[in-house]
Design a protein around this motif. Structure first.
Motif, PDB file in Angstrom:
ATOM      1  N   GLU A   2     109.495  -2.612  78.900  1.00 29.81           N
ATOM      2  CA  GLU A   2     110.191  -3.847  79.290  1.00 29.81           C
ATOM      3  C   GLU A   2     109.197  -4.937  79.689  1.00 29.81           C
ATOM      4  O   GLU A   2     109.344  -6.086  79.288  1.00 29.81           O
ATOM      5  CB  GLU A   2     111.160  -3.576  80.444  1.00 29.81           C
ATOM      6  N   ASP A  16     115.258 -18.060  74.443  1.00 34.45           N
ATOM      7  CA  ASP A  16     116.576 -17.438  74.314  1.00 34.45           C
ATOM      8  C   ASP A  16     116.785 -16.755  72.960  1.00 34.45           C
ATOM      9  O   ASP A  16     117.896 -16.387  72.608  1.00 34.45           O
ATOM     10  CB  ASP A  16     117.680 -18.457  74.567  1.00 34.45           C
ATOM     11  N   ARG A  19     117.516 -11.216  73.409  1.00 34.86           N
ATOM     12  CA  ARG A  19     118.494 -10.813  74.418  1.00 34.86           C
ATOM     13  C   ARG A  19     118.372  -9.317  74.635  1.00 34.86           C
ATOM     14  O   ARG A  19     118.424  -8.543  73.690  1.00 34.86           O
ATOM     15  CB  ARG A  19     119.922 -11.117  73.946  1.00 34.86           C
ATOM     16  N   ARG A  20     118.204  -8.922  75.864  1.00 34.29           N
ATOM     17  CA  ARG A  20     118.239  -7.500  76.234  1.00 34.29           C
ATOM     18  C   ARG A  20     119.504  -7.323  77.050  1.00 34.29           C
ATOM     19  O   ARG A  20     119.597  -7.762  78.174  1.00 34.29           O
ATOM     20  CB  ARG A  20     116.983  -7.125  77.013  1.00 34.29           C
ATOM     21  N   THR A  21     120.496  -6.663  76.463  1.00 33.59           N
ATOM     22  CA  THR A  21     121.830  -6.629  77.056  1.00 33.59           C
ATOM     23  C   THR A  21     122.087  -5.468  78.001  1.00 33.59           C
ATOM     24  O   THR A  21     123.010  -5.521  78.791  1.00 33.59           O
ATOM     25  CB  THR A  21     122.909  -6.570  75.956  1.00 33.59           C
ATOM     26  N   GLY A  22     121.314  -4.393  77.896  1.00 29.89           N
ATOM     27  CA  GLY A  22     121.660  -3.198  78.662  1.00 29.89           C
ATOM     28  C   GLY A  22     122.874  -2.535  78.035  1.00 29.89           C
ATOM     29  O   GLY A  22     123.112  -2.664  76.838  1.00 29.89           O
ATOM     30  N   VAL A  24     126.452  -1.774  76.629  1.00 24.67           N
ATOM     31  CA  VAL A  24     127.582  -2.534  76.082  1.00 24.67           C
ATOM     32  C   VAL A  24     128.592  -1.542  75.505  1.00 24.67           C
ATOM     33  O   VAL A  24     128.235  -0.440  75.106  1.00 24.67           O
ATOM     34  CB  VAL A  24     127.154  -3.525  74.973  1.00 24.67           C
ATOM     35  N   SER A  25     129.865  -1.937  75.452  1.00 26.28           N
ATOM     36  CA  SER A  25     130.882  -1.039  74.901  1.00 26.28           C
ATOM     37  C   SER A  25     131.169  -1.319  73.427  1.00 26.28           C
ATOM     38  O   SER A  25     131.618  -0.439  72.703  1.00 26.28           O
ATOM     39  CB  SER A  25     132.178  -1.139  75.716  1.00 26.28           C
ATOM     40  N   ASP A  26     130.904  -2.520  72.959  1.00 25.58           N
ATOM     41  CA  ASP A  26     131.152  -2.878  71.558  1.00 25.58           C
ATOM     42  C   ASP A  26     129.856  -2.784  70.753  1.00 25.58           C
ATOM     43  O   ASP A  26     129.356  -3.760  70.221  1.00 25.58           O
ATOM     44  CB  ASP A  26     131.759  -4.273  71.463  1.00 25.58           C
ATOM     45  N   GLN A  30     127.561  -5.608  68.542  1.00 22.40           N
ATOM     46  CA  GLN A  30     126.266  -6.045  69.077  1.00 22.40           C
ATOM     47  C   GLN A  30     125.144  -5.770  68.078  1.00 22.40           C
ATOM     48  O   GLN A  30     124.258  -6.614  67.888  1.00 22.40           O
ATOM     49  CB  GLN A  30     125.968  -5.328  70.397  1.00 22.40           C
ATOM     50  N   GLN A  33     124.415  -8.233  65.329  1.00 22.43           N
ATOM     51  CA  GLN A  33     123.774  -9.485  65.736  1.00 22.43           C
ATOM     52  C   GLN A  33     122.255  -9.351  65.873  1.00 22.43           C
ATOM     53  O   GLN A  33     121.570 -10.350  66.081  1.00 22.43           O
ATOM     54  CB  GLN A  33     124.365  -9.957  67.060  1.00 22.43           C
ATOM     55  N   LEU A  34     121.740  -8.140  65.748  1.00 28.44           N
ATOM     56  CA  LEU A  34     120.318  -7.909  65.964  1.00 28.44           C
ATOM     57  C   LEU A  34     119.485  -8.239  64.736  1.00 28.44           C
ATOM     58  O   LEU A  34     119.931  -8.090  63.604  1.00 28.44           O
ATOM     59  CB  LEU A  34     120.071  -6.436  66.314  1.00 28.44           C
TER      60      LEU A  34
END
Length: 142
Positions: A2, A16, A19-22, A24-26, A30, A33-34
């Motif tokens: 990290e 921006d 993005r590091r989201t941690g 996620v349920s979807d 997600q 989008q990577l």
């Protein structure tokens, strides 16, 4: 990892764009989008489902060079591999991928093909059934 990634983001003035989201349920939404999925592995683990989901979505995988990842991703074909336990090498592979849009497009197309040829539900079920068939055949031939 990290801290190294954060330093790279700053050094490369990515702002921006990362993005590091941690958690996620979807997950599938997600992943689509990577630009890349980074999968660091420290020990022998099973095949990470997230790596298979990334291939399915055409997202190149950057991962540690361990057996489970190598089974899914061939270095330079569907993604990039870095030496296990070397966060700087893993971060460098991210930089390598970001440096070439053409290479990204090739890895992305190969990822979709690899998933379709090897890792769909049907393909995985066939491999499991074949394994059971071999075991049962060997047992009953004795």
């Amino acid at each position: 990892v990290e801290e190294i990634l954060a330093q790279l983001e700053h050094k490369l003035t990515l702002g921006d764009m990362v993005r590091r989201t941690g958690f996620v349920s979807d997950v599938s939404e997600q992943i689509q989008q990577l630009d890349a999925l980074v999968v660091p592995c420290q020990r022998g683990e099973g095949i990470p489902m997230v790596a298979l989901e990334a291939l399915s979505a055409g997202v190149p995988v950057i991962g540690s060079d361990v057996a489970a990842i190598r089974e899914v991703v061939r270095d330079g074909v569907e993604g990039l591999l870095a030496e296990q336990g070397d966060p700087a090498a893993l971060a460098q592979r991210v930089v390598d991928l970001a440096a070439s849009r053409e290479n990204w497009a090739k890895l992305s197309a190969n990822a979709v093909t690899r998933h379709r040829e090897c890792f769909t539900d049907t393909k995985m079920n066939e491999r499991i059934a074949n394994c059971y068939d071999r075991v049962l055949d060997a047992k009953f031939r004795r």
